[in-house]
Scaffold this motif. Structure first.
Motif, PDB file in Angstrom:
ATOM      1  N   THR B  62       0.846  -1.185   0.000  1.00 11.89           N
ATOM      2  CA  THR B  62       0.000   0.000   0.000  1.00 11.89           C
ATOM      3  C   THR B  62       0.883   1.237   0.000  1.00 11.89           C
ATOM      4  O   THR B  62       2.025   1.191   0.443  1.00 11.89           O
ATOM      5  CB  THR B  62      -0.923   0.011   1.229  1.00 11.89           C
ATOM      6  N   THR B  63       0.328   2.325  -0.510  1.00 12.80           N
ATOM      7  CA  THR B  63       1.122   3.551  -0.561  1.00 12.80           C
ATOM      8  C   THR B  63       1.025   4.343   0.736  1.00 12.80           C
ATOM      9  O   THR B  63       1.646   5.373   0.865  1.00 12.80           O
ATOM     10  CB  THR B  63       0.663   4.439  -1.740  1.00 12.80           C
ATOM     11  N   ASN B  76      -3.420 -11.260  -6.228  1.00 12.78           N
ATOM     12  CA  ASN B  76      -3.679  -9.976  -6.887  1.00 12.78           C
ATOM     13  C   ASN B  76      -4.021 -10.205  -8.360  1.00 12.78           C
ATOM     14  O   ASN B  76      -4.945  -9.610  -8.896  1.00 12.78           O
ATOM     15  CB  ASN B  76      -2.444  -9.071  -6.808  1.00 12.78           C
ATOM     16  N   ASP B  83     -11.886  -9.299 -12.215  1.00 12.42           N
ATOM     17  CA  ASP B  83     -12.612  -8.045 -12.013  1.00 12.42           C
ATOM     18  C   ASP B  83     -13.223  -7.571 -13.326  1.00 12.42           C
ATOM     19  O   ASP B  83     -12.514  -7.235 -14.270  1.00 12.42           O
ATOM     20  CB  ASP B  83     -11.663  -6.980 -11.445  1.00 12.42           C
ATOM     21  N   LEU B  85     -14.621  -4.855 -13.929  1.00 12.32           N
ATOM     22  CA  LEU B  85     -14.291  -3.456 -14.207  1.00 12.32           C
ATOM     23  C   LEU B  85     -12.952  -3.341 -14.934  1.00 12.32           C
ATOM     24  O   LEU B  85     -12.746  -2.454 -15.754  1.00 12.32           O
ATOM     25  CB  LEU B  85     -14.238  -2.643 -12.912  1.00 12.32           C
ATOM     26  N   TYR B 272      -4.711   3.645 -12.119  1.00 11.55           N
ATOM     27  CA  TYR B 272      -4.493   4.841 -11.306  1.00 11.55           C
ATOM     28  C   TYR B 272      -5.486   4.872 -10.144  1.00 11.55           C
ATOM     29  O   TYR B 272      -5.106   5.133  -8.998  1.00 11.55           O
ATOM     30  CB  TYR B 272      -4.668   6.049 -12.232  1.00 11.55           C
ATOM     31  N   ASP B 273      -6.743   4.574 -10.448  1.00 17.34           N
ATOM     32  CA  ASP B 273      -7.777   4.627  -9.411  1.00 17.34           C
ATOM     33  C   ASP B 273      -7.522   3.613  -8.300  1.00 17.34           C
ATOM     34  O   ASP B 273      -7.640   3.936  -7.124  1.00 17.34           O
ATOM     35  CB  ASP B 273      -9.165   4.355 -10.023  1.00 17.34           C
ATOM     36  N   THR B 274      -7.185   2.386  -8.690  1.00 16.22           N
ATOM     37  CA  THR B 274      -6.999   1.382  -7.640  1.00 16.22           C
ATOM     38  C   THR B 274      -5.641   1.552  -6.958  1.00 16.22           C
ATOM     39  O   THR B 274      -5.534   1.445  -5.755  1.00 16.22           O
ATOM     40  CB  THR B 274      -7.089  -0.046  -8.204  1.00 16.22           C
ATOM     41  N   PHE B 276      -3.508   4.254  -6.794  1.00 24.89           N
ATOM     42  CA  PHE B 276      -3.181   5.483  -6.075  1.00 24.89           C
ATOM     43  C   PHE B 276      -4.345   6.009  -5.254  1.00 24.89           C
ATOM     44  O   PHE B 276      -4.193   6.298  -4.077  1.00 24.89           O
ATOM     45  CB  PHE B 276      -2.690   6.554  -7.052  1.00 24.89           C
ATOM     46  N   THR B 277      -5.531   6.134  -5.888  1.00 24.33           N
ATOM     47  CA  THR B 277      -6.645   6.717  -5.142  1.00 24.33           C
ATOM     48  C   THR B 277      -7.056   5.801  -4.002  1.00 24.33           C
ATOM     49  O   THR B 277      -7.393   6.258  -2.926  1.00 24.33           O
ATOM     50  CB  THR B 277      -7.836   6.966  -6.078  1.00 24.33           C
ATOM     51  N   SER B 278      -7.024   4.489  -4.265  1.00 28.06           N
ATOM     52  CA  SER B 278      -7.420   3.559  -3.204  1.00 28.06           C
ATOM     53  C   SER B 278      -6.203   2.984  -2.475  1.00 28.06           C
ATOM     54  O   SER B 278      -6.361   2.090  -1.664  1.00 28.06           O
ATOM     55  CB  SER B 278      -8.255   2.418  -3.776  1.00 28.06           C
ATOM     56  N   TYR B 279      -5.031   3.479  -2.784  1.00 28.44           N
ATOM     57  CA  TYR B 279      -3.792   3.089  -2.083  1.00 28.44           C
ATOM     58  C   TYR B 279      -3.425   1.617  -2.230  1.00 28.44           C
ATOM     59  O   TYR B 279      -2.629   1.108  -1.462  1.00 28.44           O
ATOM     60  CB  TYR B 279      -3.884   3.404  -0.585  1.00 28.44           C
ATOM     61  N   ARG B 280      -4.050   0.911  -3.174  1.00 31.66           N
ATOM     62  CA  ARG B 280      -3.750  -0.528  -3.275  1.00 31.66           C
ATOM     63  C   ARG B 280      -2.630  -0.742  -4.284  1.00 31.66           C
ATOM     64  O   ARG B 280      -2.851  -1.184  -5.413  1.00 31.66           O
ATOM     65  CB  ARG B 280      -5.012  -1.290  -3.661  1.00 31.66           C
TER      66      ARG B 280
END
Lengths: 446, 315
Positions: B62-63, B76, B83, B85, B272-274, B276-280
């Protein structure tokens, strides 16, 4: 041969000179950078994400601190709002080079706290400066507390509110006797009638909001309506879905009743909403109070801001978030630097009447009750919203600018635009939530 | 720019015997030294991060925390592959490539040929066609966002002014694709245009002269001389365009945010969304690796096809 040697020597010397000069010019940041330490370029290093009107107000508050604390230097860095800011704050803190003071939305706090990135307020000496729980808006202080420990000092509450065009409201007969507010609205039916009256008055739309490609606004709006009927959509630190299907369908149906009936456009983005509202083509605007400064700039435009009335539930609900001051965890920070950081935080709280010019309700009660704030209109009109604030439910994935808000917001936009039925939207929302509740959390939540 | 140089076919090495003899030591050292700056940057910023990414993809990194996090094996990967999506996003990247590549190639070729045949003002047209390419994507997106804005935007006003139904450029899936493809065409076709312009200058004028003497009209000249002679350039432009389009992120992110309802979200935005935004970070790394493999496969297939064609025509 000797010519070649001379040229080589010359080039070598030249290169050495340039390199030497370069190293000398940036010796301390370079050296400390290579050693992995943050250069102490100021006594307080402050990171925030404020631009525009908020940014200007924050700069004023920093200047006030410099004036009142001439011996303490402050270096403020402004990073892009939202996700880029949080990524940098998290990475810098995790790698041991955090700022001394940072800003965090309270909705983003649970994850930062669970990851151990924040210093508990009790360890910062802020209490000695008079920063105690009883002097804050209770909802904000409670949201700053995770698992019994408080990790942030709330600076404000910024609720989702109801803007209205005063001239149109008068024409529509919605103003109260004193003319300084709206006649009371008790439920969804009253509210819908008011929007319809505004539509007749404006000749175009009753209300506008940013819908298209704006999942965060959609989520705030939906959250507010749904929270009037039911509890949070997820519980147990975000591991369990607790959706009340009937309530959610009712909420979606209400949202659609406004857009489907043509009372408000079902397709509109932020700049479109701005243009329609500020030119009198819509009576109401649903948005965050932070839009106040931008409408102030419009000439001869009279608007006012009030909390949303109770819509679907018995009591009014305000979807809200808060900007809060945090002291990121840094094992190497000296006691002196921590003291300076605490002084800076206290100074920003005391100065938060300046901050309120951006539309925000100060969380610091001494400011909230001061004339410096109470003289500000329309800000004083919706202080109550800070007390009925509903934040995002605590989870690792929720909060301002999060992927979660984008995902569920997208589903809400589908409903708002009338492309999906309340029943299908509720099922889609469950599917969205399932994605997050079943994903492996990046950190263990308390 | 190396790509422009590559439009001219490299001469085949004439003497295979000379190639097999090892170069003298000093030359080898000089060669290494000269390529060292590139190699260092390449290792540091490309190979290094790639290796780190591969490692991360097997951990719950995680970030928000230092360190790798717990070992999760290939889970993962299995989650990424399951997934829907991710696959939606992957399809959106492919769809964008399908939408943009043909017009970007054809438009660039047509514009280059037309500009080349201009008797006067050739420089003006070259600059005018290339100029949008140097504008940053954020600026282009802002301009187009204003034009597409519902109710008040320039294009929407134009449509309603002409009495046409106004497409929902930002709020519907088809409108969103139209919006982003039109913007991308205007913005990026200048690069391919420059490649074609360079190649056109390599076509000897006497070929046209001979054709003209034989009575070929301008259209016949373009169809039978220009287009076939530009085939190597077209092949290069195609693969560069496919790779560039597969990497789409900024214009979709800035114009539509991947919406409406994530129906235009490209795979890089998913990452990017998963990540960085979600820190995964670990999960994002795994998604990146899957995508990386696909891009490499596309490139390899393309080059394989070209080589096969080259050898089969030689034989």
């Amino acid at each position: 041969m000797s010519g070649a040697m001379a040229r080589r020597r010359f080039l070598g010397l030249g290169a050495g000179a340039v390199l030497g000069a370069g190293l000398a010019a940036c010796s301390s940041p370079l050296a400390s950078g290579l050693a992995g330490a943050q250069p102490d370029t100021a006594d307080v290093i402050f990171w925030n994400l404020f631009t525009g009107g908020d940014g200007a107000n924050m700069v004023l508050m920093e200047q006030d601190f410099r004036k009142s604390h001439p011996g303490v230097s402050v270096e403020a860095t402004i990073l892009s709002w939202g996700n880029p800011y949080y990524t940098k704050l998290a990475l810098a803190t995790a790698s041991g080079t955090p700022p001394d003071v940072g800003i965090s939305h309270l909705s983003r706090l649970p994850l930062l706290a669970a990851a151990g990135l924040l210093t508990p307020v009790s360890e910062t000496g802020l209490a000695d400066l008079g920063v105690t729980p009883d002097r804050f808006t209770p909802a904000a202080w409670q949201k700053a507390t995770v698992g019994g420990t408080t990790y942030a000092v709330p600076l404000d509450t910024h609720p989702f509110v109801l803007f209205y065009n005063v001239d149109l409201a008068r024409k529509a007969g919605l103003l109260n006797a004193a003319g300084d507010g709206l006649k009371p609205m008790r439920n969804a039916a009253d509210f819908t009638d008011a929007v319809r009256a505004m539509k007749d008055a404006s000749g175009r739309y009753g209300a506008v909001m940013s819908i298209t490609a704006d999942p965060a606004t959609a989520w705030r709006y939906f959250s507010m309506v749904y929270s009037g009927l039911a509890g949070p959509v997820v519980t147990d630190s975000g591991t369990k879905i607790s959706v009340d299907d009937a309530a959610m369908q009712e909420a979606f149906a209400f949202l659609q009743s406004l857009t489907k009936g043509g009372l408000m456009p079902s397709v509109l983005n932020g700049s479109g909403a701005n243009a329609l509202f500020s030119t009198g083509k819509a009576g109401f605007l649903f948005d965050g109070e932070w839009q106040i400064p931008s409408y102030r700039l419009v000439k001869d435009f009279h608007f006012n801001v009030v909390p949303f009335p109770a819509l679907l539930g018995p009591k009014p609900v305000a979807y809200a978030d808060s900007h809060a001051l945090v002291i990121p965890h840094n094992p190497n920070r000296s006691a002196g630097r921590t003291r300076h950081a605490a002084q800076f935080v206290k100074s920003l709280l005391d100065d938060s009447a300046v901050w309120a010019h951006g539309g925000h309700v100060p969380a610091w009660l001494p400011t909230q009750r001061s004339t410096a704030f109470l003289d500000q209109s329309p800000q004083r009109n919706y202080v109550q919203a800070a007390f009925t604030a509903q934040y995002d439910p605590p989870a690792w994935y929720t909060g301002a600018g999060s992927d979660f808000q984008n995902t569920v917001g997208a589903t809400i936009i589908e409903a708002l635009s009338g492309r999906t039925s309340p029943k299908k939207a509720t099922a889609a929302m469950r599917a969205d939530l399932k994605r997050y509740t079943t994903a492996r959390p990046p950190v263990t939540m308390k | 720019m190396t790509t422009v140089a590559a439009t001219r076919p490299a001469p085949e090495p004439l003497a295979p015997a000379a190639a097999s003899a090892p170069p003298p030591g000093s030359e080898r050292r000089a060669g290494l030294l000269l390529s060292a700056p590139f190699l260092i940057v390449y290792l540091l910023f490309l190979v290094g991060p790639l290796a780190v990414g591969i490692v991360l993809s097997f951990f719950n990194t995680t970030t928000v925390k230092s360190g790798l996090g717990g070992w999760v094996g290939v889970s993962n990967y299995s989650k990424v592959l399951q997934d829907s999506l991710f696959w939606d996003a992957m399809w959106h990247s492919v769809l964008f490539t399908l939408f943009t590549t043909p017009p970007l190639v054809v438009l660039a070729l047509a514009a280059a040929v037309l500009a080349h045949r201009m008797p006067r003002g050739r420089v003006f047209y070259r600059v005018a066609f290339f100029a949008p390419y140097v504008v940053p994507s954020s600026v282009v997106a802002l301009i187009f966002l204003w034009m597409y804005t519902p109710q008040v935007g320039l294009i929407t006003k134009l449509f309603s002014g002409l009495g046409l139904p106004v497409p929902d450029f930002l709020g519907s899936t088809s409108g969103g694709w139209t919006a982003v493809v039109l913007m991308t065409l205007w913005w990026t076709f200048g690069f391919n245009f420059v490649l074609y312009t360079a190649a056109l200058q390599d076509v000897p004028p006497d070929v046209y002269e001979a054709a003209a003497i034989d009575g070929a009209g301008p259209w016949q000249q373009i169809r039978l001389i220009t287009v076939p002679l530009l085939a190597p350039t077209t092949s290069l432009v195609l693969i560069l365009q496919i790779l560039a389009s597969l990497k789409v992120f900024d214009q979709i992110y800035l114009l539509l945010g991947g919406g409406p309802n994530q129906s235009t979200r490209p795979v890089i935005e998913y990452i990017y969304d998963t990540g960085f935004t979600s820190y995964r970070g670990g999960y994002g790394a795994a998604a990146t690796m899957v995508y990386f493999v696909i891009i490499v496969a596309v490139s390899a297939a393309w080059y394989g096809l070209r080589r096969w064609r080259a050898t089969s025509t030689a034989a």
